[in-house]
Design a protein around this motif. Structure first.
Motif, PDB file in Angstrom:
ATOM      1  N   GLY A 102       0.811  -1.222   0.000  1.00 50.06           N
ATOM      2  CA  GLY A 102       0.000   0.000   0.000  1.00 50.06           C
ATOM      3  C   GLY A 102       0.841   1.267   0.000  1.00 50.06           C
ATOM      4  N   PRO A 103       1.578   1.542   1.071  1.00 52.58           N
ATOM      5  CA  PRO A 103       2.295   2.819   1.176  1.00 52.58           C
ATOM      6  C   PRO A 103       3.659   2.833   0.474  1.00 52.58           C
ATOM      7  CG  PRO A 103       2.410   1.629   3.265  1.00 52.58           C
ATOM      8  CD  PRO A 103       1.642   0.756   2.311  1.00 52.58           C
ATOM      9  N   GLU A 104       4.215   4.023   0.309  1.00 47.52           N
ATOM     10  CA  GLU A 104       5.484   4.188  -0.417  1.00 47.52           C
ATOM     11  C   GLU A 104       6.703   3.781   0.404  1.00 47.52           C
ATOM     12  OE1 GLU A 104       3.403   6.474   0.550  1.00 47.52           O
ATOM     13  OE2 GLU A 104       4.400   8.193   1.472  1.00 47.52           O
ATOM     14  N   ASP A 105       6.601   3.939   1.722  1.00 40.75           N
ATOM     15  CA  ASP A 105       7.789   3.770   2.557  1.00 40.75           C
ATOM     16  C   ASP A 105       8.490   2.415   2.357  1.00 40.75           C
ATOM     17  OD1 ASP A 105       9.425   5.122   4.267  1.00 40.75           O
ATOM     18  OD2 ASP A 105       8.563   4.206   6.070  1.00 40.75           O
ATOM     19  N   PRO A 106       7.764   1.290   2.457  1.00 40.88           N
ATOM     20  CA  PRO A 106       8.447   0.004   2.235  1.00 40.88           C
ATOM     21  C   PRO A 106       9.021  -0.125   0.826  1.00 40.88           C
ATOM     22  CG  PRO A 106       6.143  -0.330   2.939  1.00 40.88           C
ATOM     23  CD  PRO A 106       6.340   1.122   2.800  1.00 40.88           C
ATOM     24  N   LEU A 107       8.365   0.478  -0.154  1.00 43.92           N
ATOM     25  CA  LEU A 107       8.854   0.387  -1.537  1.00 43.92           C
ATOM     26  C   LEU A 107      10.155   1.147  -1.694  1.00 43.92           C
ATOM     27  CD1 LEU A 107       5.423   0.875  -3.325  1.00 43.92           C
ATOM     28  CD2 LEU A 107       6.749  -1.242  -3.223  1.00 43.92           C
ATOM     29  N   VAL A 108      10.159   2.385  -1.178  1.00 39.73           N
ATOM     30  CA  VAL A 108      11.360   3.225  -1.285  1.00 39.73           C
ATOM     31  C   VAL A 108      12.505   2.583  -0.487  1.00 39.73           C
ATOM     32  CG1 VAL A 108      12.275   5.534  -0.744  1.00 39.73           C
ATOM     33  CG2 VAL A 108      10.030   5.302  -1.801  1.00 39.73           C
TER      34      VAL A 108
ATOM     35  N   GLY B 267      10.365   8.659  -4.606  1.00 44.62           N
ATOM     36  CA  GLY B 267      11.325   8.882  -3.524  1.00 44.62           C
ATOM     37  C   GLY B 267      12.354   9.955  -3.803  1.00 44.62           C
ATOM     38  N   SER B 268      12.479  10.378  -5.059  1.00 43.85           N
ATOM     39  CA  SER B 268      13.407  11.468  -5.386  1.00 43.85           C
ATOM     40  C   SER B 268      12.786  12.356  -6.459  1.00 43.85           C
ATOM     41  CB  SER B 268      14.748  10.918  -5.886  1.00 43.85           C
ATOM     42  OG  SER B 268      15.480  11.947  -6.529  1.00 43.85           O
ATOM     43  N   LYS B 269      12.533  13.600  -6.085  1.00 41.27           N
ATOM     44  CA  LYS B 269      11.934  14.552  -7.042  1.00 41.27           C
ATOM     45  C   LYS B 269      12.866  14.753  -8.231  1.00 41.27           C
ATOM     46  CE  LYS B 269       8.412  15.965  -4.377  1.00 41.27           C
ATOM     47  NZ  LYS B 269       7.081  15.407  -4.602  1.00 41.27           N
ATOM     48  N   GLU B 270      14.193  14.759  -7.951  1.00 39.13           N
ATOM     49  CA  GLU B 270      15.145  14.995  -9.038  1.00 39.13           C
ATOM     50  C   GLU B 270      15.134  13.815 -10.017  1.00 39.13           C
ATOM     51  OE1 GLU B 270      19.440  14.823  -8.417  1.00 39.13           O
ATOM     52  OE2 GLU B 270      19.570  16.770  -9.421  1.00 39.13           O
ATOM     53  N   PHE B 271      15.089  12.607  -9.485  1.00 38.82           N
ATOM     54  CA  PHE B 271      15.024  11.398 -10.321  1.00 38.82           C
ATOM     55  C   PHE B 271      13.794  11.483 -11.235  1.00 38.82           C
ATOM     56  CE2 PHE B 271      13.497   7.115 -11.182  1.00 38.82           C
ATOM     57  CZ  PHE B 271      14.650   6.394 -11.493  1.00 38.82           C
ATOM     58  N   ALA B 272      12.660  11.872 -10.644  1.00 44.27           N
ATOM     59  CA  ALA B 272      11.407  11.955 -11.411  1.00 44.27           C
ATOM     60  C   ALA B 272      11.511  13.025 -12.497  1.00 44.27           C
ATOM     61  CB  ALA B 272      10.237  12.252 -10.470  1.00 44.27           C
ATOM     62  N   LYS B 273      12.099  14.174 -12.148  1.00 41.47           N
ATOM     63  CA  LYS B 273      12.221  15.253 -13.135  1.00 41.47           C
ATOM     64  C   LYS B 273      13.141  14.827 -14.276  1.00 41.47           C
ATOM     65  CE  LYS B 273      10.504  19.063 -12.438  1.00 41.47           C
ATOM     66  NZ  LYS B 273       9.132  19.511 -12.744  1.00 41.47           N
ATOM     67  N   GLU B 274      14.257  14.191 -13.945  1.00 36.93           N
ATOM     68  CA  GLU B 274      15.189  13.753 -14.990  1.00 36.93           C
ATOM     69  C   GLU B 274      14.529  12.718 -15.896  1.00 36.93           C
ATOM     70  OE1 GLU B 274      18.621  12.513 -12.740  1.00 36.93           O
ATOM     71  OE2 GLU B 274      19.417  14.563 -12.646  1.00 36.93           O
ATOM     72  N   PHE B 275      13.729  11.850 -15.301  1.00 35.06           N
ATOM     73  CA  PHE B 275      13.006  10.836 -16.072  1.00 35.06           C
ATOM     74  C   PHE B 275      12.052  11.526 -17.062  1.00 35.06           C
ATOM     75  CE2 PHE B 275       9.264   8.157 -16.716  1.00 35.06           C
ATOM     76  CZ  PHE B 275       9.820   6.947 -17.096  1.00 35.06           C
ATOM     77  N   MET B 276      11.318  12.520 -16.561  1.00 35.26           N
ATOM     78  CA  MET B 276      10.346  13.211 -17.424  1.00 35.26           C
ATOM     79  C   MET B 276      11.046  13.953 -18.560  1.00 35.26           C
ATOM     80  SD  MET B 276       7.417  14.616 -14.855  1.00 35.26           S
ATOM     81  CE  MET B 276       8.117  14.634 -13.233  1.00 35.26           C
ATOM     82  N   VAL B 277      12.141  14.608 -18.248  1.00 30.33           N
ATOM     83  CA  VAL B 277      12.867  15.355 -19.281  1.00 30.33           C
ATOM     84  C   VAL B 277      13.390  14.377 -20.338  1.00 30.33           C
ATOM     85  CG1 VAL B 277      14.922  16.769 -19.726  1.00 30.33           C
ATOM     86  CG2 VAL B 277      13.434  17.291 -17.774  1.00 30.33           C
TER      87      VAL B 277
ATOM     88  N   ILE C  35      -1.390  19.961 -20.466  1.00 34.01           N
ATOM     89  CA  ILE C  35      -1.253  18.982 -19.381  1.00 34.01           C
ATOM     90  C   ILE C  35       0.194  18.985 -18.906  1.00 34.01           C
ATOM     91  CG2 ILE C  35      -1.404  16.525 -18.811  1.00 34.01           C
ATOM     92  CD1 ILE C  35      -3.059  16.476 -21.622  1.00 34.01           C
ATOM     93  N   LYS C  36       0.399  19.025 -17.599  1.00 37.51           N
ATOM     94  CA  LYS C  36       1.761  18.882 -17.062  1.00 37.51           C
ATOM     95  C   LYS C  36       1.729  17.922 -15.875  1.00 37.51           C
ATOM     96  CE  LYS C  36       3.478  22.985 -18.951  1.00 37.51           C
ATOM     97  NZ  LYS C  36       4.726  23.560 -19.308  1.00 37.51           N
ATOM     98  N   VAL C  37       2.831  17.205 -15.723  1.00 38.25           N
ATOM     99  CA  VAL C  37       2.935  16.294 -14.584  1.00 38.25           C
ATOM    100  C   VAL C  37       3.500  17.056 -13.396  1.00 38.25           C
ATOM    101  CG1 VAL C  37       4.030  14.197 -13.686  1.00 38.25           C
ATOM    102  CG2 VAL C  37       3.269  14.288 -16.076  1.00 38.25           C
ATOM    103  N   ILE C  38       2.802  16.968 -12.269  1.00 39.88           N
ATOM    104  CA  ILE C  38       3.278  17.588 -11.030  1.00 39.88           C
ATOM    105  C   ILE C  38       4.150  16.593 -10.275  1.00 39.88           C
ATOM    106  CG2 ILE C  38       2.544  18.303  -8.730  1.00 39.88           C
ATOM    107  CD1 ILE C  38       1.427  20.438 -10.076  1.00 39.88           C
ATOM    108  N   GLU C  39       3.704  15.344 -10.231  1.00 41.71           N
ATOM    109  CA  GLU C  39       4.469  14.353  -9.467  1.00 41.71           C
ATOM    110  C   GLU C  39       4.080  12.945  -9.876  1.00 41.71           C
ATOM    111  OE1 GLU C  39       3.420  13.812  -5.354  1.00 41.71           O
ATOM    112  OE2 GLU C  39       1.299  14.028  -5.756  1.00 41.71           O
ATOM    113  N   TYR C  40       4.996  12.030  -9.572  1.00 40.66           N
ATOM    114  CA  TYR C  40       4.678  10.605  -9.651  1.00 40.66           C
ATOM    115  C   TYR C  40       4.658  10.053  -8.227  1.00 40.66           C
ATOM    116  CZ  TYR C  40       6.094  10.266 -14.629  1.00 40.66           C
ATOM    117  OH  TYR C  40       6.208  10.390 -15.990  1.00 40.66           O
ATOM    118  N   ASN C  41       3.770   9.084  -7.980  1.00 34.78           N
ATOM    119  CA  ASN C  41       3.864   8.286  -6.765  1.00 34.78           C
ATOM    120  C   ASN C  41       3.924   6.833  -7.199  1.00 34.78           C
ATOM    121  OD1 ASN C  41       3.568  10.405  -4.721  1.00 34.78           O
ATOM    122  ND2 ASN C  41       1.534  10.644  -5.585  1.00 34.78           N
ATOM    123  N   CYS C  42       4.614   6.024  -6.416  1.00 39.85           N
ATOM    124  CA  CYS C  42       4.831   4.629  -6.835  1.00 39.85           C
ATOM    125  C   CYS C  42       3.806   3.700  -6.204  1.00 39.85           C
ATOM    126  CB  CYS C  42       6.249   4.210  -6.481  1.00 39.85           C
ATOM    127  SG  CYS C  42       6.611   4.317  -4.730  1.00 39.85           S
ATOM    128  N   ARG C  43       2.618   4.204  -5.940  1.00 41.13           N
ATOM    129  CA  ARG C  43       1.569   3.502  -5.172  1.00 41.13           C
ATOM    130  C   ARG C  43       0.236   4.133  -5.530  1.00 41.13           C
ATOM    131  NH1 ARG C  43       0.120   7.832  -2.047  1.00 41.13           N
ATOM    132  NH2 ARG C  43       1.747   9.392  -2.077  1.00 41.13           N
TER     133      ARG C  43
END
Ligand code: AMP
Ligand code: GLY
Length: 440
Positions: free
Chosen positions: A86-92, A122-132, A302-310
Motif C-alpha cells: 500500500g504505502p510508499e515507505d516500504p517500496l522506497v 522517492g526522489s523529485k530529481e530522479f522523477a524530473k530527470e526521467f520526465m525530461v 497537461i503537465k505532470v506535477i508528481e509521480y507516486n509509486c503507489r
C-alpha cells in the motif's frame, strides 16, 4: 473479463486460490481488502498491520511493513503467494528487492516497484530527470545542494513568484513549499539545505516553475510493458473548506473527474501515460505495480506535477469501488507480466468519499475516541483509515479516521449519499469538510 485469454502458468495455476498479504493500515488498504475479498481466487487474506476495518475481510498481523525480516517469517508461515504494498515507505526502502534477493521469497509476487523505480516518488530529481529524458511535460526546474546554494539564490531571482521549493526525498507530504516572497524563498532554501529542515530528504532541493491550474490524478496498473488506466480522481488536500488551511493526507475525493473528457484522456494517455511506461522500458527499469500520476491542467496544457509509486489515499477509496472486474485476477496477471491478456471493466457511475478526521488534525489530535453509528450506515461504504479495536469497541487511532464512500449517477448524488450517512456517525471532536467537489 475474457477468460479465453488467460494463459496457464506454472507458478499460479489458473483459478487456484491463494493467500494474499496487504501491507499498510489506511483507508487505501481497507479498500484493497474489501475488493480482494470479493475474488474467487482468494483463499486467506492477511493485512499488516491493518485496522478495525480490514479485520472484517482477513487477519490483521501486528507487523510494521518496513520490518522485512518479520514479513518474511509471516509470509513463509502463512504460505502467502502475493503481497500488495500500500504505502510508499516500504517500496522506497526496498521491500520488493528484499524479496527478489531472498531464496525463500523470490517466488512470492510483489505488487509495487523495486527500490530503483520507486525513486519516481522517492526522489523529485530522479522523477524530473526521467520526465525530461522521455519528453513528458512538466514544470521547468533546477536542483540544488549546499554546494551550489548561491546558484540557488540566483536561480530564484530569475523566476516570477510564487516560488516552488521541493525537498528531493520523502517528507511525509510536507516537503513542498510554495512562497510568494523572494527573501522568504531564499531563507527557506537555506533552511532546507543547510539546516536540513526535512532531514536528509532536503539535502537536495528542486526549485521549479509555479504552475497555475486545476489538478487531477491518473492511476495506472502496469507490469512494466502493458498497462491499464484506472478511473481518474481528484482529491481535496487542505483541511479547510474552500481549499484553505494546512495540507492533510486528503480530506475527500471524487472519481471519475467530471471535466475529464475522453478527448482529454486520450491526450493524457499519449503525452504522459504511454511515454511513462515506455520510458521505464527504454531505461530498462522493471516496474510491477501502480503509478499514481499527479497532473495539472494549465489552460489547456497537461503537465505532470508528481509521480507516486503507489495508489493514493483517499483516491483508492473511490477508484477501487469503480472496478467491476476481479481485482485479484488483475494483480496476478500483473505479477506474471501478463496484463496484456486481461481486460478491465468499470462501473458506469461516480464514486465520492468524504474523510472524517480527528479534531485538531493535521496538527495534534487525540486517539482512542469511540466511533458510534458505523453499523447504521446504509448505501455507503465506511472505509476505515485510523481505527482500531479496543475492548470490543471501534475507536479512533489516527488523524484520518473513516472515509465514507458512496456511489451515484453523478458525483453530486454520490456526495449527497455520503453526507447523509455521515450524520449517523459520530466521535468526540469529529471533523470533516462539507464542501468536497465544490470546485467541479
Ligand atoms: P507534490 O508533492 O510534488 O505533489 O506537491 C504537492 C502539491 O504542491 C501539489 O499537489 C500541488 O498542489 C503543489 N505543487 C507542486 N508543484 C507545483 C508547481 N510546480 N506549481 C504549482 N503547484 C505545485
Ligand atoms: N491523496 C494524496 C496521496 O495519496 O498522496
Amino acid at each position: 473479463m475474457n477468460k479465453s485469454f488467460c494463459a496457464i502458468n506454472n507458478e499460479f495455476e489458473e483459478n487456484k486460490q491463494m493467500n494474499v498479504l496487504i501491507l499498510g493500515s489506511g483507508g487505501r488498504e481497507h479498500a484493497f481488502a474489501w475488493k480482494i475479498a470479493q475474488s474467487n481466487l482468494l483463499n486467506q487474506l492477511f493485512i499488516a498491520p491493518g485496522n478495525a476495518g480490514t479485520m472484517q475481510f482477513g487477519t490483521n498481523l501486528n507487523i510494521n511493513p518496513t520490518d522485512f525480516n518479520a514479513l518474511k517469517q509471516t509470509i513463509l508461515q502463512n504460505k502467502i503467494e502475493l503481497v500488495v504494498v500500500g504505502p510508499e515507505d516500504p517500496l522506497v526502502k526496498g521491500v520488493h528487492d528484499f524479496f527478489l534477493n531472498d531464496i525463500d521469497l523470490k517466488n512470492v509476487a510483489v505488487i509495487g516497484p523495486q527500490k530503483y523505480a520507486a525513486q519516481l516518488e522517492g526522489s523529485k530529481e530522479f522523477a524530473k530527470e526521467f520526465m525530461v529524458r522521455h519528453n513528458i511535460p512538466t514544470a521547468a526546474y533546477k536542483s540544488f545542494t549546499t554546494k551550489n546554494l548561491e546558484e540557488g539564490y540566483q536561480f530564484l531571482e530569475t523566476l516570477q513568484p510564487p516560488y516552488v521549493l521541493k525537498a528531493d526525498g520523502l517528507a511525509a507530504g510536507k516537503g513542498v513549499l510554495i512562497l510568494t516572497d523572494l527573501q522568504e524563498a531564499k531563507d527557506e532554501l537555506t533552511d532546507m539545505l543547510t539546516n536540513k529542515k526535512f532531514g536528509e530528504a532536503s539535502s537536495k532541493v528542486v526549485i521549479e516553475e509555479f504552475l497555475d491550474g486545476i489538478e487531477l490524478s491518473c492511476f495506472v496498473l502496469t507490469d512494466g510493458k502493458s498497462y491499464v488506466t484506472l478511473p481518474s480522481a481528484k482529491d481535496y488536500k487542505r483541511i479547510g473548506e474552500g481549499d484553505k488551511g494546512l495540507n492533510t493526507g486528503g480530506m475527500g475525493a471524487v472519481s471519475p473527474v467530471p471535466f475529464l473528457t475522453s478527448e482529454l484522456m486520450e491526450r493524457i494517455d499519449a503525452q504522459v501515460i504511454k511515454p511513462t511506461v515506455d520510458g521505464l522500458q527504454k531505461d530498462n527499469i522493471p516496474y510491477v505495480g501502480f503509478i499514481f500520476i499527479g497532473l495539472i491542467m494549465v489552460k489547456n496544457e497537461i503537465k505532470v506535477i508528481e509521480y507516486n509509486c503507489r495508489m493514493g489515499d483517499p483516491e483508492t477509496e473511490v477508484v477501487i469501488p469503480l472496478i467491476k472486474s476481479d481485482f485479484l485476477e488483475l494483480l496476478i496477471a500483473t505479477s506474471k507480466k501478463e496484463l496484456h491478456t486481461k481486460t478491465i471493466e468499470f462501473k458506469d457511475e461516480s464514486a465520492c468519499t468524504v474523510m472524517l478526521v480527528s479534531g485538531g488534525y493535521p496538527e495534534d489530535y487525540e486517539k482512542g475516541k469511540v466511533i458510534n453509528g458505523l453499523d447504521t450506515v446504509e448505501n455507503s461504504i465506511p472505509f476505515h483509515a485510523g481505527t482500531t479495536l479496543l475492548n470490543n469497541e471501534i475507536v479512533t487511532n489516527g488523524g484520518r479516521v473513516i472515509a465514507v464512500t458512496s456511489y451515484g449517477s453523478d458525483f453530486k448524488q454520490a456526495l449527497k449519499q455520503s453526507y447523509q450517512n455521515i450524520e449517523k456517525i459520530s466521535f468526540d471532536r469529529m471533523n470533516f469538510r462539507k464542501d468536497i467537489g465544490f470546485d467541479l
